[in-house]
Motif scaffolding. Structure first.
Motif, PDB file in Angstrom:
ATOM      1  N   VAL A 184      -5.677  27.607  14.094  1.00 14.79           N
ATOM      2  CA  VAL A 184      -5.259  26.399  14.834  1.00 14.79           C
ATOM      3  C   VAL A 184      -3.772  26.201  14.547  1.00 14.79           C
ATOM      4  O   VAL A 184      -3.360  26.108  13.390  1.00 14.79           O
ATOM      5  CB  VAL A 184      -6.065  25.156  14.376  1.00 14.79           C
ATOM      6  CG1 VAL A 184      -5.463  23.882  14.962  1.00 14.79           C
ATOM      7  CG2 VAL A 184      -7.523  25.286  14.784  1.00 14.79           C
ATOM      8  N   ASN A 185      -2.972  26.172  15.617  1.00 16.29           N
ATOM      9  CA  ASN A 185      -1.517  26.067  15.437  1.00 16.29           C
ATOM     10  C   ASN A 185      -1.029  24.623  15.343  1.00 16.29           C
ATOM     11  O   ASN A 185      -0.110  24.314  14.584  1.00 16.29           O
ATOM     12  CB  ASN A 185      -0.790  26.753  16.603  1.00 16.29           C
ATOM     13  CG  ASN A 185      -1.248  28.181  16.804  1.00 16.29           C
ATOM     14  OD1 ASN A 185      -1.759  28.526  17.862  1.00 16.29           O
ATOM     15  ND2 ASN A 185      -1.082  29.024  15.788  1.00 16.29           N
ATOM     16  N   VAL A 186      -1.629  23.764  16.160  1.00 14.17           N
ATOM     17  CA  VAL A 186      -1.194  22.354  16.196  1.00 14.17           C
ATOM     18  C   VAL A 186      -2.430  21.467  16.088  1.00 14.17           C
ATOM     19  O   VAL A 186      -3.383  21.626  16.866  1.00 14.17           O
ATOM     20  CB  VAL A 186      -0.424  22.026  17.502  1.00 14.17           C
ATOM     21  CG1 VAL A 186      -0.120  20.532  17.596  1.00 14.17           C
ATOM     22  CG2 VAL A 186       0.881  22.825  17.575  1.00 14.17           C
ATOM     23  N   LEU A 187      -2.420  20.546  15.110  1.00 16.39           N
ATOM     24  CA  LEU A 187      -3.537  19.616  14.945  1.00 16.39           C
ATOM     25  C   LEU A 187      -3.058  18.200  15.249  1.00 16.39           C
ATOM     26  O   LEU A 187      -2.077  17.729  14.669  1.00 16.39           O
ATOM     27  CB  LEU A 187      -4.085  19.683  13.518  1.00 16.39           C
ATOM     28  CG  LEU A 187      -5.373  18.884  13.274  1.00 16.39           C
ATOM     29  CD1 LEU A 187      -6.529  19.432  14.113  1.00 16.39           C
ATOM     30  CD2 LEU A 187      -5.756  18.899  11.792  1.00 16.39           C
ATOM     31  N   ILE A 188      -3.771  17.539  16.163  1.00 18.61           N
ATOM     32  CA  ILE A 188      -3.417  16.172  16.551  1.00 18.61           C
ATOM     33  C   ILE A 188      -4.553  15.263  16.116  1.00 18.61           C
ATOM     34  O   ILE A 188      -5.732  15.615  16.280  1.00 18.61           O
ATOM     35  CB  ILE A 188      -3.222  16.085  18.081  1.00 18.61           C
ATOM     36  CG1 ILE A 188      -2.027  16.960  18.490  1.00 18.61           C
ATOM     37  CG2 ILE A 188      -2.979  14.646  18.523  1.00 18.61           C
ATOM     38  CD1 ILE A 188      -2.051  17.386  19.912  1.00 18.61           C
ATOM     39  N   GLY A 189      -4.232  14.104  15.557  1.00 11.15           N
ATOM     40  CA  GLY A 189      -5.311  13.213  15.161  1.00 11.15           C
ATOM     41  C   GLY A 189      -4.841  11.895  14.598  1.00 11.15           C
ATOM     42  O   GLY A 189      -3.651  11.596  14.578  1.00 11.15           O
ATOM     43  N   THR A 190      -5.833  11.128  14.144  1.00 14.06           N
ATOM     44  CA  THR A 190      -5.559   9.826  13.514  1.00 14.06           C
ATOM     45  C   THR A 190      -5.419  10.071  12.010  1.00 14.06           C
ATOM     46  O   THR A 190      -5.205  11.205  11.583  1.00 14.06           O
ATOM     47  CB  THR A 190      -6.740   8.880  13.783  1.00 14.06           C
ATOM     48  OG1 THR A 190      -7.929   9.539  13.329  1.00 14.06           O
ATOM     49  CG2 THR A 190      -6.871   8.566  15.259  1.00 14.06           C
ATOM     50  N   HIS A 191      -5.619   9.015  11.205  1.00 12.02           N
ATOM     51  CA  HIS A 191      -5.534   9.201   9.754  1.00 12.02           C
ATOM     52  C   HIS A 191      -6.628  10.134   9.237  1.00 12.02           C
ATOM     53  O   HIS A 191      -6.668  10.447   8.056  1.00 12.02           O
ATOM     54  CB  HIS A 191      -5.569   7.845   9.025  1.00 12.02           C
ATOM     55  CG  HIS A 191      -6.731   7.002   9.426  1.00 12.02           C
ATOM     56  ND1 HIS A 191      -6.663   6.132  10.494  1.00 12.02           N
ATOM     57  CD2 HIS A 191      -7.992   6.924   8.952  1.00 12.02           C
ATOM     58  CE1 HIS A 191      -7.838   5.543  10.653  1.00 12.02           C
ATOM     59  NE2 HIS A 191      -8.661   6.004   9.729  1.00 12.02           N
ATOM     60  N   ALA A 192      -7.508  10.613  10.144  1.00  8.93           N
ATOM     61  CA  ALA A 192      -8.483  11.649   9.764  1.00  8.93           C
ATOM     62  C   ALA A 192      -7.748  12.896   9.249  1.00  8.93           C
ATOM     63  O   ALA A 192      -8.297  13.677   8.474  1.00  8.93           O
ATOM     64  CB  ALA A 192      -9.353  12.016  10.967  1.00  8.93           C
ATOM     65  N   LEU A 193      -6.482  13.068   9.658  1.00 10.08           N
ATOM     66  CA  LEU A 193      -5.697  14.243   9.237  1.00 10.08           C
ATOM     67  C   LEU A 193      -5.427  14.251   7.736  1.00 10.08           C
ATOM     68  O   LEU A 193      -5.132  15.292   7.163  1.00 10.08           O
ATOM     69  CB  LEU A 193      -4.338  14.287   9.966  1.00 10.08           C
ATOM     70  CG  LEU A 193      -4.302  14.426  11.487  1.00 10.08           C
ATOM     71  CD1 LEU A 193      -2.890  14.752  11.939  1.00 10.08           C
ATOM     72  CD2 LEU A 193      -5.253  15.485  11.984  1.00 10.08           C
TER      73      LEU A 193
END
Length: 680
Positions: A359-368
């Motif tokens: 996975v190159n780019v991870l988008i998310g909320t504070h779940a990151l």
């Protein structure tokens, strides 16, 4: 011992009980007391009555002309009146609840009176009286903040005691070159004059000196943090090909604006340097920050690293995910979304591929920032609306990589004045240009008695298949405030727009309920959304063309502009209607400015002037430094000078070695800057 180490009880005349009262004011050491500055000055300089305007406060001198007349009212209230001859004028002086003055006032006696002048009734309502002629050096009264038993006069007396005993021991902080080049007063003279000014000119010079000192020390701290961060953050130099980046930019469905090109260049330059990027990207609502983020993420991935984008809410995360998927996926960049809604096998699969680098780019909320989220090689961290996350949350994400580059994005246009004081430790990039083809939102100001016309206008937009936001200042009815509340307005509009779905959103809803309401609105299952200001920054509903704001005078310009930015995101003409009956001139001025300009940066500067820095972000938690005497709005030029001086100093050898700069070094040591503590 230094004065900041000496307890106030070392001052002759201050015992334990007084020191406890001073402690309530935050005064513990001798230096605290010497630096306990007035928050305003009352002007008791004598005025000629002919020059005093109606309802102006004034100090005048005259002779008692008649015997006092005293009247009593219920609850021990009283009014004492007396005729006073001021030059050629015979006026009435009125004293409320001071019956004891009847015995002290006699005809022919000279008095100095301070109070509010009523030019129509030729009456002065007195709040201060001095018997006899006023000494010249007592014409300016410093007023101090006080608590409990402590009075302003007591504070003044204690400060006088401190100066008598320790005034000569006040040490200079500024280097000689600053004092000479700016013609600044020595520190002890400036401090003394702030407490005991002989004239307003003296006060001006004393304040000028202390404002510069306060700004210089603050900026020195900021610039030093910035320097240390740079030196310590031997970040990963990202090796990407500019040819590849340019090909990616050319492939975008629209050309970049000049402003987007400029900030992209600044960001890529940081990313290709050996130091960790620490940059704030400001861009007005709809200015195209997401595209700039996409270019930065492309560069990070093409260098062999991963990128992460953290946003405050699931809906925002989903919107960014869909936007970035369209832009990056055609270039074989694997983009994934991680929020609390992603569960089970799907979640485990994303986390496994992330750790492997697939996975190159991870988008998310504070779940990151959960412990289970492990990156293979994180090179770039982007945080959107960064003020919505705590310092610790931002740090946890940053620490998931080996000193990754950090880019903060915000749609709140922060005036340059605030940016260089609050974000002095960051580099700031600004997108100050809108993409071509965006229609300006038409803004109108309507009074409450025009509500039927406003709702009729909303009805027309709904009938054409469009949607509307309606914003209220409160959730429910308040005894104290006569303003519209979301719950009542929701009930009214359900009745008015009975053939349409009217949703309700406010801060007391659980986050999952808010998400559901917002999702229905985003998917056009709900047509009118009644909400408090919790409606998300950045939420993209292109079909929404109407923004109605009840009691708009209760909001600051920047907040109104943020709300207005929720519409105007599609190709249709959008409208913002401010419903307000402002009583104050400032309220009327805000409505006028809103209808005349849509430039967020112009509005933010005006907002700062009208409301002051503390309220700029809508609450006091803004991180605006709390200066004792300096004012970042009115003393802006001094702030600029101090910032340039601080920058020059931290990049010179003199600050670290020469004797002249020893006080500045000791300040930095005391602040913990030189012990390599790092700013977030």
């Amino acid at each position: 011992m230094k004065l900041n180490e000496l307890k106030v009880t070392e001052i002759n005349g201050i015992g334990e009980s007084k020191s406890e009262e001073l402690k309530e004011l935050g005064v513990v050491s001798v230096m605290d007391l010497l630096e306990y500055l007035p928050f305003r000055y009352d002007n008791h300089q004598l005025k000629d009555l002919a020059d005093v305007k109606h309802e102006e406060r004034a100090t005048i001198e005259g002779k008692v002309h008649s015997e006092p007349s005293l009247r009593y009212f219920p609850r021990k209230k009283s009014k004492l009146s007396i005729r006073v001859l001021i030059g050629r004028y015979l006026i009435t002086a009125v004293f409320f609840n001071q019956p004891y003055l009847k015995k002290q006032l006699t005809p022919g006696q000279t008095v100095t009176l301070t109070g509010k002048w009523d030019a129509h009734k030729m009456t002065l309502t007195v709040n201060d009286i001095k018997f006899g002629l006023q000494p010249q050096d007592e014409s300016i009264d410093p007023i101090y903040p006080v608590k409990g038993e402590m009075s302003v006069k007591q504070v003044r007396r204690l400060i006088k005691l401190a100066f008598n005993q320790y005034g000569e021991e006040v040490e200079e902080v500024l280097p000689k070159e600053s004092l000479e080049s700016y013609k600044l007063w020595p520190r002890k003279q400036a401090l003394y004059s702030l407490h005991f000014p002989k004239s307003f000119e003296h006060l001006k010079q004393a304040r000028r000196r202390m404002v510069y000192e306060e700004f210089l020390l603050f900026q020195l701290k900021m610039q030093m943090f910035k320097k240390i961060n740079r030196e310590q953050s031997a970040g990963e130099k990202l090796h990407f090909s500019m040819d590849d980046v340019n090909r990616f930019v050319t492939s975008l469905p629209f050309p970049l604006t000049n402003a987007q090109q400029r900030v992209t260049h600044e960001i890529l330059k940081d990313m290709s340097s050996p130091h960790r990027m620490n940059r704030l990207l400001q861009g007005d609502v709809g200015s195209g920050k997401t595209v700039v983020a996409a270019i930065a993420l492309f560069a990070a991935v093409s260098s062999g690293s991963q990128g992460a984008l953290m946003v405050p809410t699931e809906i925002l995360a989903e919107q960014h995910y869909h936007s970035l998927l369209q832009l990056l996926e055609p270039h074989q960049i694997k983009v994934e979304l991680l929020t609390s809604s992603v569960k089970g096998k799907r979640r485990a699969d994303i986390l496994a591929k992330l750790a492997e680098g697939e996975v190159n780019v991870l988008i998310g909320t504070h779940a990151l920032i959960q412990d289970e989220v492990v990156f293979h090689q994180l090179g770039l961290v982007i945080t959107d609306e960064q003020h919505r996350f705590g310092v610790k949350q931002r740090r946890v994400l940053r620490e998931k990589g080996q000193s990754p580059d950090v880019l903060f994005m915000t749609a709140t246009p922060i005036p340059r004045t605030l940016a260089i004081s609050v974000f002095g430790d960051m580099d700031v990039s600004v997108i100050d240009e809108m993409p071509a083809g965006r229609k300006a939102i038409e803004t109108y100001w309507a009074k409450h008695n025009m509500l039927d016309r406003v709702l009729g206008f909303v009805q027309k937009e709904l009938d054409q298949g469009r949607q509307a936001y309606v914003i209220c200042p409160l959730i429910e009815e308040s005894d104290k405030l006569d303003v519209q509340n979301a719950i009542d307005v929701h009930a009214q509009l359900q009745h008015y727009f009975h053939q349409y779905r009217v949703g309700l959103m406010h801060g007391r809803l659980h986050s999952s309920e808010k998400e559901e309401v917002m999702r229905e609105f985003t998917e056009n299952k709900c047509h009118v959304l009644v909400s408090t200001t919790v409606v998300e920054v950045g939420v993209n509903v292109p079909n929404a063309t109407m923004m109605v704001i009840y009691d708009a005078e209760r909001f600051g310009l920047s907040q109104l502009h943020q709300l207005r930015g929720r519409v105007g995101r599609g190709s249709d003409q959008s409208y913002c209607i401010l419903i307000a009956d402002p009583k104050s001139e400032e309220g009327k001025e805000r409505m006028r400015i809103m209808t005349e300009t849509s430039d967020g940066f112009v509005l933010s500067e005006k907002d700062l002037e009208l409301r002051g820095p503390g309220d700029f972000f809508g609450s006091k938690q803004s991180g605006v430094p709390d200066f004792k005497i300096a004012d970042i709005v009115h003393d802006y030029r001094v702030l600029e000078v101090a910032r340039n001086d601080a920058s020059r100093l931290v990049n010179s050898e003199a600050l670290f070695h020469e004797e002249a700069y020893a006080p500045l070094r000791s300040f930095l040591e005391k602040e913990g800057v030189l012990t390599s503590e790092r700013l977030d």
